[in-house]
Design an enzyme around this catalytic site. Structure first.
Site, short mmCIF file in Angstrom:
data_model
loop_
_atom_site.label_atom_id
_atom_site.label_comp_id
_atom_site.label_asym_id
_atom_site.label_seq_id
_atom_site.Cartn_x
_atom_site.Cartn_y
_atom_site.Cartn_z
CB SER A 104 -0.86 0.01 1.26
OG SER A 104 -1.48 1.26 1.45
CE1 TYR B 97 -3.70 -2.29 5.37
CE2 TYR B 97 -3.08 -0.04 4.83
CZ TYR B 97 -3.52 -1.29 4.43
OH TYR B 97 -3.77 -1.55 3.10
#
Ligand SMILES: NC(=O)c1ccc[n+]([C@@H]2O[C@H](COP(=O)([O-])OP(=O)(O)OC[C@H]3O[C@@H](n4cnc5c(N)ncnc54)[C@H](OP(=O)(O)O)[C@@H]3O)[C@@H](O)[C@H]2O)c1
Length: 249
Positions: A139, A152
């Site tokens: 990401s 995350y």
């Protein structure tokens, strides 16, 4: 032609980007093995895929044994995969003041440690065959530390770093390693975000960009460009400026 008759194992294929990628690759002539925890959604996907024989292999990437079992199933039904896509991931926004250790460790396990487990299970076969193609879905959140993203962001930073190491080390063994760094994509994962997500794209759009990027073999596939370049720019700012800018996020 690139994907024609190739065996592609997508882990994290029952929903979102992985699901859209499976459908897009089927159009390109690939034979698919699709994995995730939810058996019913995988079977639904396989029946939607049609065409060549495809396989649903249930797999929980937090468990080494589960990855091993799923890989054995894939291998015996379709052979050693030509391409393996690690797309499984979870996301729980988290500020330091509300740290939930269990969720944070589980995020690291599902998003990052799973890739190490997957390598342990598959790399021997890829090296023995002297060919392979690994795609790790990370990401733009892995580019730099951001607020409300402690577990995350760190899990994706670790995954992106791993992809870089693997790219360097496995190239001489004819194993291509690619990193995917999406910005915001409209899926179950982002549906609960309460804030406006800049330049958000559909899962189908993300999958199309991945298909095109996988054909090039270039290290990083990042999108949408307007957002990913902004995030890359943040990463190279001098630290005082970086902390000044991110204070407003
Ligand atoms: N959406 C975005 O904006 C965005 C942005 C950047 C990166 N990403 C990354 O893209 C990937 C796909 O995300 P998405 O947006 O498509 O999310 P999603 O719609 O929630 O799909 C996630 C997939 O991962 C699977 N999965 C989750 N935990 C798993 C586990 N323990 N074992 C096996 N499979 C597991 C899910 O299936 P089950 O629940 O059935 O197991 C599902 O198939 C993730 O790695 C995510 O971090 C997404």
């Amino acid at each position: 032609m690139f994907f024609s008759d190739k065996v592609v194992w997508i882990i994290g294929a029952s929903e979102g980007i992985g699901r859209a990628l499976a459908l897009a690759l089927e159009e390109e002539g690939a034979r698919l093995a699709v994995s995730a925890r939810g058996h019913a959604r995988l079977e639904e996907l396989v029946s939607e895929l049609g065409g060549a024989p495809h396989l649903a292999a249930v797999c929980d990437v937090s468990s080494f044994e589960s990855i091993q079992t799923a890989y054995r199933q894939v291998k015996s039904a379709l052979g050693v995969p030509d391409i393996i896509v690690h797309c499984a991931g979870v996301y729980t926004p988290m500020y330091a003041r509300e740290l939930n250790l269990e969720v944070a460790l589980s995020t690291m396990n599902i998003n990052f440690a799973s890739a190490l487990k997957l390598l342990d299970v598959t790399l021997g076969d890829l090296r023995a065959r002297a060919s392979g193609h690994l795609v790790l879905v990370s990401s733009v959140a892995g580019y730099c530390g951001l607020p409300n993203s402690m577990a995350y962001g760190a899990s994706k930073a670790a995954l992106s770093n791993l992809a870089e190491s693997l790219r360097i080390e496995l190239a001489p063994e004819h194993i291509t390693v690619q990193l995917v760094s999406p910005g915001f994509v409209k899926t179950r994962l982002t549906d609960t975000n309460p804030f406006p997500m800049p330049f958000i794209i559909s899962a189908e759009d993300a999958a199309a960009r991945m298909v095109a990027g996988m054909k090039t073999g270039r290290f990083e596939i990042h999108f949408p460009r307007r957002f990913s370049y902004f995030m890359k720019a943040l990463r190279i700012l001098p630290r005082p400026l970086f902390f000044w800018v991110t204070k407003w996020l």
